[in-house]
Design a protein around this motif. Structure first.
Motif, PDB file in Angstrom:
ATOM      1  N   GLY A  82       0.814  -1.211   0.000  1.00 63.64           N
ATOM      2  CA  GLY A  82       0.000   0.000   0.000  1.00 63.64           C
ATOM      3  C   GLY A  82       0.848   1.261   0.000  1.00 63.64           C
ATOM      4  N   GLY A  83       0.318   2.282   0.628  1.00 63.29           N
ATOM      5  CA  GLY A  83       1.026   3.555   0.668  1.00 63.29           C
ATOM      6  C   GLY A  83       0.109   4.665   1.136  1.00 63.29           C
ATOM      7  N   GLY A  84       0.505   5.904   0.884  1.00 60.10           N
ATOM      8  CA  GLY A  84      -0.225   7.071   1.353  1.00 60.10           C
ATOM      9  C   GLY A  84      -1.350   7.498   0.423  1.00 60.10           C
ATOM     10  N   PRO A  85      -1.876   8.714   0.634  1.00 62.65           N
ATOM     11  CA  PRO A  85      -3.034   9.171  -0.135  1.00 62.65           C
ATOM     12  C   PRO A  85      -2.772   9.372  -1.622  1.00 62.65           C
ATOM     13  CG  PRO A  85      -2.192  10.920   1.271  1.00 62.65           C
ATOM     14  CD  PRO A  85      -1.502   9.680   1.681  1.00 62.65           C
ATOM     15  N   THR A 117      -8.531   1.935  13.782  1.00 64.14           N
ATOM     16  CA  THR A 117      -7.806   3.065  14.377  1.00 64.14           C
ATOM     17  C   THR A 117      -7.048   3.892  13.337  1.00 64.14           C
ATOM     18  OG1 THR A 117      -5.907   1.631  14.858  1.00 64.14           O
ATOM     19  CG2 THR A 117      -7.569   1.895  16.589  1.00 64.14           C
ATOM     20  N   MET A 118      -6.848   3.364  12.149  1.00 64.88           N
ATOM     21  CA  MET A 118      -6.276   4.096  11.005  1.00 64.88           C
ATOM     22  C   MET A 118      -4.897   4.716  11.253  1.00 64.88           C
ATOM     23  SD  MET A 118      -8.710   3.640   8.898  1.00 64.88           S
ATOM     24  CE  MET A 118     -10.441   3.233   8.926  1.00 64.88           C
ATOM     25  N   PRO A 119      -3.933   3.986  11.765  1.00 62.28           N
ATOM     26  CA  PRO A 119      -2.620   4.591  11.995  1.00 62.28           C
ATOM     27  C   PRO A 119      -1.975   5.040  10.688  1.00 62.28           C
ATOM     28  CG  PRO A 119      -2.493   2.207  12.170  1.00 62.28           C
ATOM     29  CD  PRO A 119      -3.948   2.553  12.098  1.00 62.28           C
ATOM     30  N   PRO A 120      -1.328   6.201  10.679  1.00 64.74           N
ATOM     31  CA  PRO A 120      -0.659   6.673   9.461  1.00 64.74           C
ATOM     32  C   PRO A 120       0.450   5.708   9.044  1.00 64.74           C
ATOM     33  CG  PRO A 120      -0.830   8.419  11.112  1.00 64.74           C
ATOM     34  CD  PRO A 120      -1.197   7.144  11.801  1.00 64.74           C
ATOM     35  N   GLY A 121       0.734   5.677   7.754  1.00 66.34           N
ATOM     36  CA  GLY A 121       1.828   4.853   7.264  1.00 66.34           C
ATOM     37  C   GLY A 121       1.447   3.947   6.112  1.00 66.34           C
TER      38      GLY A 121
END
Length: 328
Positions: free
Chosen positions: A124-127, A175-179
């Motif tokens: 995956g990855g960021g936005p 919880t949607m942790p960033p990363g």
């Protein structure tokens, strides 16, 4: 869980389990557990090499169960096992392939009593991750379980036999942790789908014999990260060294549970009628998980910035919230 749909009524000798992502990790542990109970087990994965190794382990468990059942019978009765371990290489992102698998499982009087949509990837990855990666991750983590349900649940309804559907989610989908936003999205969507599935099953007259549950593992020593890194190396034409991966089943982290612990906990929680199977691990207990999830939901109700747990203005407030509300 309805009075007729219990773990003992589903995970029992003579019944059938279909498990995706069965070549390693939680899926393999679940397959071995089902085989040890004398069930026919269909192990599904795209990794044919590891799938065959996993089949050997499940077959040993099945053989041990058969021998136990045989020795338990009297000389008056003849024990005939009606179970086996099957493997199929199927891509869960291919809905037609999953439909064909269901047709095969149900052919010649077959059935499915336990469906575990467990296949997953961590890529995956960021936005601003490219759509190829987003589509790949969603197609397996989200659409894969949906394809499994579309293929099997209608047939499970028609059978009128007690059945359980387990979709493997993730705390990251809550919880949607960033990363790894792409991964979080895929598991958040699966949570939403599985909640809707259970609502439909319990409110429909033709499906009250079925039960859905969302497995939410904690930190687990599985090979999901190892396989992701290995595939990335293959795509780049680079050499892969398993020792460079932080943790996996053959290199377990002390803070993580082993897959069999997750399976054992899953069965205990299903027996209690749980839908949300929130697993602790060796680092984080259930109370801490609950507080983290509560804080996340309160970002909305208390009008905080999104993901405030990691926001510089709220990090200390979050820590105070956990300390204040921890009872142990």
């Amino acid at each position: 869980m309805s009075a007729t749909t219990t773990v003992d009524s589903v995970l029992k000798e003579g019944n059938t389990a279909v498990i995706t992502g069965a070549s390693s990790g939680i899926g393999r542990a679940m397959a071995i557990t089902c085989a040890s109970k004398g069930m026919t087990v269909w192990m599904v994965d795209v990794d044919q090499k590891e799938l065959e190794v996993a089949k050997e382990l499940a077959t040993k468990a099945e053989t041990a169960q058969s021998q136990s059942s045989t020795s338990a019978t009297t000389s008056i009765h003849t024990y005939t096992p009606h179970h086996q371990v099957e493997t199929r290489v199927v891509d869960v992102s291919d809905c037609d392939a999953m439909m064909s698998l269901a047709d095969e499982v149900y052919s010649n009087g077959g059935n499915c009593h336990f469906l575990m949509n467990n296949a997953g990837v961590s890529k995956g990855g960021g936005p601003l991750t490219d759509m190829k990666t987003v589509t790949f991750t969603m197609s397996i983590n989200t659409y894969g379980p949906i394809h499994g349900c579309l293929a099997f649940v209608p047939k499970m309804k028609e059978s009128k036999q007690p059945g359980i559907i387990v979709n493997t989610g993730s705390k990251q989908g809550i919880t949607m942790p960033p990363g790894n936003l792409t991964y979080n999205m895929s598991k958040a969507a699966l949570k939403c789908y599985t909640e809707g599935l259970e609502h439909d099953l319990r409110n429909s007259d033709d499906s009250k014999h079925l039960k859905a549950a969302l497995l939410i593992p904690g930190w687990v020593n599985t090979s999901i990260m190892l396989k992701t890194v290995r595939q990335e190396k293959v795509e780049k034409g680079e050499e892969f060294d398993p020792s460079t991966v932080f943790f996996h089943e053959d290199k377990p982290a002390s803070g993580a549970w082993m897959p069999q612990q997750v399976v054992d906990f899953l069965m205990e929680e299903l027996d209690k009628g749980r839908f949300y199977i929130v697993c602790p691990d060796n680092d984080v207990d259930r109370e801490t998980d609950n507080l983290r999830m509560t804080w996340t939901m309160q970002d909305i109700t208390q009008d905080r910035p999104p993901l405030s747990r990691w926001h510089p203005d709220y990090k200390e407030k979050f820590q105070d919230f956990v300390m204040t509300n921890t009872t142990q």
